[in-house]
Write a protein that holds these residues in place. Structure first.
Motif, PDB file in Angstrom:
ATOM      1  N   SER A 158      29.932  36.728  50.585  1.00  0.00           N
ATOM      2  CA  SER A 158      30.308  35.317  50.800  1.00  0.00           C
ATOM      3  C   SER A 158      31.008  34.725  49.590  1.00  0.00           C
ATOM      4  CB  SER A 158      29.066  34.493  51.141  1.00  0.00           C
ATOM      5  OG  SER A 158      28.079  34.645  50.129  1.00  0.00           O
ATOM      6  N   LEU A 159      30.591  35.137  48.392  1.00  0.00           N
ATOM      7  CA  LEU A 159      31.039  34.416  47.198  1.00  0.00           C
ATOM      8  C   LEU A 159      31.650  35.314  46.120  1.00  0.00           C
ATOM      9  CD1 LEU A 159      30.859  31.461  46.246  1.00  0.00           C
ATOM     10  CD2 LEU A 159      28.624  31.981  45.246  1.00  0.00           C
TER      11      LEU A 159
ATOM     12  N   ASP B 138      37.847  38.001  50.331  1.00  0.00           N
ATOM     13  CA  ASP B 138      37.854  38.206  51.788  1.00  0.00           C
ATOM     14  C   ASP B 138      38.900  39.262  52.128  1.00  0.00           C
ATOM     15  OD1 ASP B 138      35.989  36.240  52.212  1.00  0.00           O
ATOM     16  OD2 ASP B 138      37.489  34.677  52.606  1.00  0.00           O
ATOM     17  N   LYS B 139      38.599  40.007  53.186  1.00  0.00           N
ATOM     18  CA  LYS B 139      39.593  40.940  53.711  1.00  0.00           C
ATOM     19  C   LYS B 139      40.826  40.124  54.111  1.00  0.00           C
ATOM     20  CE  LYS B 139      39.487  44.555  57.196  1.00  0.00           C
ATOM     21  NZ  LYS B 139      40.285  43.909  58.227  1.00  0.00           N
TER      22      LYS B 139
ATOM     23  N   LEU C 268      27.901  28.013  47.332  1.00  0.00           N
ATOM     24  CA  LEU C 268      28.253  28.423  48.687  1.00  0.00           C
ATOM     25  C   LEU C 268      28.418  27.200  49.598  1.00  0.00           C
ATOM     26  CD1 LEU C 268      28.864  30.977  50.173  1.00  0.00           C
ATOM     27  CD2 LEU C 268      26.478  31.098  50.910  1.00  0.00           C
ATOM     28  N   GLU C 269      27.557  26.216  49.422  1.00  0.00           N
ATOM     29  CA  GLU C 269      27.696  24.981  50.215  1.00  0.00           C
ATOM     30  C   GLU C 269      29.063  24.351  49.981  1.00  0.00           C
ATOM     31  OE1 GLU C 269      22.962  23.945  49.834  1.00  0.00           O
ATOM     32  OE2 GLU C 269      24.422  22.602  48.867  1.00  0.00           O
TER      33      GLU C 269
ATOM     34  N   LEU D 280      38.948  36.300  45.614  1.00  0.00           N
ATOM     35  CA  LEU D 280      37.739  36.080  44.824  1.00  0.00           C
ATOM     36  C   LEU D 280      37.936  34.904  43.860  1.00  0.00           C
ATOM     37  CD1 LEU D 280      35.043  36.734  43.447  1.00  0.00           C
ATOM     38  CD2 LEU D 280      36.216  38.562  42.197  1.00  0.00           C
ATOM     39  N   SER D 281      39.083  34.865  43.219  1.00  0.00           N
ATOM     40  CA  SER D 281      39.357  33.782  42.271  1.00  0.00           C
ATOM     41  C   SER D 281      39.211  32.430  42.934  1.00  0.00           C
ATOM     42  CB  SER D 281      40.779  33.894  41.730  1.00  0.00           C
ATOM     43  OG  SER D 281      41.027  35.194  41.309  1.00  0.00           O
TER      44      SER D 281
END
Ligand code: SF4
Length: 754
Positions: free
Chosen positions: A298-299, A303-304, A22-23, A38-39
């Motif tokens: 988040s991961l 994302d929309k 995530l960082e 997502l990819s």
């Protein structure tokens, strides 16, 4: 916290990387400032240098840090031989080796396994001792098929894994990006060198409706194959989303991802969801599910409003079961049309053998659904009319379906349970019911149906479909039986229709692990001795390839101009050749024996330009090598499709090839050629293919100015005349260094020396 959940129960010291990922993703987000697929989230969070690297889909090369490596026994041999020759003493990331490809189906599970262990002792000993020495987890013969074991034990949402097998993408069913690569890529990652991948495009597949009745997850990917064809996914990750996703089990999602390999996709992936949680819990990994929940938005999901390069819509409510084939997995027939189409095309209507299982379709759910169909038949006094072979994907699935009475049903149905291994899926099949060359039909729930793949018989018309349809069709042994519509006649003379298949997704009593087939690396592994007998027929330590001499390639011979499809099976056949995967000299005797020579439309018969006589391709290549004549191979579209087999690149290099010139490449094979120091070139004008004659002499010019994006000039001499054509390549700066050093491994050695 995220720091202390192990990646698997076998990797106590390697933890789920979510926090760290995530960082890194935040750094990339700061740069790209756009919603991500997502990819992209999974890939970019594994970037070696997230702040610096170019990120452009379809363009830039990403340098990535995968979390783990998996290798099967056929490909691991050469990868480990390469790793050994690099001189390092331990692998850099968690790695496993799986013994599944070398087990031939002859009688049934137990005797076949015993025989394979004896027959392949030298190779299994080499794999287990080198695994122990270099800190690699070793799954013994009988443990199951690599992708099933990875799904059961190692895959997790957000994982980036590479595997030396083209169906590695199976792990996408658990939300990981799992990519099939050549052994040379695995060597890089095991040696702590960033792994390079051209930044994939992302194809979004919006699933609506619900899977039900005879329709199965397999039909989603069979439909995708019809839509995209065998090369439509090239250079792309296929990312599924939409309301329909939740109607597919985790193992069903794995089936869909698995067979994305058949459309050339880099990999395929599903978003983290409840079905994955259920599977993780059922396989003893509730802790991973709990951790993944925290990173869901988040991961581990898109994302929309993220942007796909292309969107495909599939409505599961109206998706009809499909049967694809013969000879290519993208030739789709809806089950309602299969009989008619078969008649039209003269496919042998009688099915000789039905086979279910393989890494693609051997989950508990698949086995249960097939058993429900078999039971329905048995209840009406019927059974399989033809041989019905079952390959469980893992010892855990085998033990569980044995406990739950599913194997009993298959036995009563007339089926044979084979070893937990690849078997007939990869030509490890001692088939006796038809003669070589005899035209016949088989139906499987596997993923791949190229000519000769299952039984080395070019007359075999192999169809791939769901395990459910395979089972139903075994009852009549006919391609024109449609279980959705057609009636059967029971032993009592009454007509009936098969019930729709039903089964539990996961075993109500939990999984039975069966026999312990895993061998962890010992604490003092570095002291283990790895022995390779210099007289061995099957293993051979690798000497490095020669460095490029800095000169242009002048007057290269055309070893073979290939017509039509040329998969890695055509370049380096499997079947009986599998046993030489660790011996480059011996396996090179299969080079190009399945490719069609454009000059005479024959396989394995080319003209030796030195003697004027026709002969087998490997023999002619050896003759050229002895006489220091360097050569090229010429081909058409999607050259090297099919698998990650680096032997298909090693062999041409070993026998004196310096370049492969084609209309287009399949991604994995193109990279493999580069790794072995060959030039992978494409005609700037596809029609220049026609200018190459068997007697042509080709010169590749200005190689010292080889640069990314700059075409290579090629002079083609035909008799007295000569003309120049342009060849394109996709070499980047690093890959040009591989070429100059003679191979990627040579360059790694140069680096290690400093
Ligand atoms: Fe084995 Fe076939 Fe799966 Fe390949 S596709 S891993 S050969 S079962």
């Amino acid at each position: 916290s995220a720091g202390n959940v192990p990646m698997s129960k076998f990797d106590k010291d390697a933890y789920l990387p979510y926090k760290h990922l995530l960082e890194r993703l935040e750094i990339v987000r700061g740069r790209l400032k756009q919603p991500l697929t997502l990819s992209e989230k999974v890939l970019y969070s594994h970037l070696d240098e997230p702040a610096k690297q170019d990120i452009e889909r379809g363009k830039s090369y990403l340098r990535l840090r995968p979390d783990r490596v998996s290798m099967q026994d056929a490909t691991a041999q050469m990868a480990l031989l390469q790793f050994i020759s690099s001189g390092l003493n331990q692998v850099a990331v968690p790695t496993t080796v799986h013994c599944d490809h070398l087990i031939e189906a002859q009688i049934s599970g137990v005797p076949d396994l015993e025989r394979a262990i004896k027959l392949n002792k030298e190779v299994f000993d080499f794999l287990s001792s080198s695994s122990a020495k270099y800190n690699i987890g070793f799954w013994k013969p009988g443990s199951g098929i690599i992708h099933q074991i990875v799904l059961e034990n190692y895959a997790f949402p957000g994982l980036l894994m590479i595997g030396t097998d083209s169906h590695t993408p199976n792990g996408g069913g658990l939300g990981g990006l799992c990519v099939g690569v050549g052994g040379a890529d695995a060597v890089d990652v095991m040696a702590n060198i960033p792994w390079e991948l051209q930044c994939p495009k992302v194809i979004g597949v919006n699933l609506t409706g619900k899977i039900s009745g005879w329709t199965s997850p397999k039909d989603v990917i069979l439909k995708m194959a019809e839509i995209l064809t065998v090369k439509g996914g090239t250079g792309a990750i296929i990312e599924y989303y939409g309301k329909g996703v939740d109607s597919i089990s985790c193992t069903g999602m794995a089936t869909i991802c698995n067979m994305g390999a058949e459309i050339g996709a880099t990999t395929s992936v599903f978003p983290f969801n409840q079905r994955m949680v259920d599977y993780l819990c059922a396989t003893g990994r509730g802790n991973i599910a709990g951790e993944a929940e925290k990173y869901k938005d988040s991961l581990l999901t898109a994302d929309k409003d993220c942007k796909y390069d292309r969107v495909i819509d599939i409505n599961l409510d109206t998706l009809e079961p499909l049967v694809n084939g013969p000879f290519t997995p993208d030739l789709a027939h809806p089950i309602s049309k299969l009989g008619e189409n078969s008649k039209k095309n003269n496919y042998p209507m009688d099915i000789k053998v039905a086979l279910i299982g393989s890494c693609t379709n051997s989950s508990y759910e698949d086995m249960g659904r097939c058993a429900s169909i078999a039971k329905d038949a048995i209840d009406h006094g019927l059974k399989a009319k033809i041989p019905f072979n079952v390959t469980p994907g893992s010892e855990q699935v085998r033990a569980t379906i044995a406990r739950d009475g599913i194997i009993d049903i298959f036995n009563k149905f007339g089926g044979t349970v084979l070893a937990n291994a690849c078997g007939p899926c990869i030509g490890q099949w001692d088939r006796k019911d038809v003669k070589k060359g005899e035209k016949n039909t088989i139906v499987t729930s596997y993923n791949r149906n190229f000519t000769g793949r299952n039984d080395a018989n070019p007359g075999t018309h192999s169809f791939v479909t769901s395990p459910e349809l395979t089972t139903a069709m075994a009852i009549t042994g006919r391609l024109d039986f449609n279980p959705l519509k057609d009636e059967l006649t029971g032993a009592d003379g009454k007509k009936f229709k098969l019930k729709e298949p039903v089964a539990d997704e996961l075993p109500a009593k939990g999984f039975d692990p069966g026999e312990d087939t895993y061998s962890p690396p010992p604490p003092k592994g570095t002291e283990v001795k790895v022995v390779v007998d210099p007289k061995s027929e099957r293993l051979q330590l690798l000497p490095p390839f020669e460095k490029w001499d800095g000169k242009d390639y002048i007057d290269l011979a055309v070893l073979i101009k290939i017509k039509g499809k040329c998969t890695t099976d055509h370049i380096s056949a499997a079947g009986p050749w599998l046993k030489y995967r660790g011996h480059l000299d011996n396996i090179s005797n299969n080079m190009f024996i399945g490719a069609v020579n454009a000059e005479n439309n024959e396989m394995n018969n080319i003209k030796n330009q030195l003697t004027g006589e026709f002969g087998p391709v490997p023999a002619v290549a050896c003759d050229y090598k002895v006489n220091k004549i360097r050569w090229v191979a010429v081909g058409e579209e999607n050259y090297g499709e099919g698998s990650s087999r680096e032997h298909a690149a090693l062999e041409p290099r070993h026998l004196g090839g310096v370049a492969v010139i084609v209309k287009s490449f399949a991604r994995i094979h193109e990279t493999n050629l580069k790794k072995q120091g060959l030039l992978a070139l494409t005609f700037a004008n596809a029609s220049d293919y026609d200018k190459i004659q068997p007697t042509s002499k080709l010169s590749l010019l200005n190689l010292k100015d080889l640069a990314p994006g700059k075409p290579v000039e090629c002079e083609v001499k035909n008799g007295g005349s000569s003309e120049k054509i342009q060849l394109n390549h996709t070499l980047n700066d690093l890959q040009i260094k591989w070429f100059q050093a003679g191979s990627a491994l040579n360059m790694m050695k140069e680096l290690a020396k400093g």
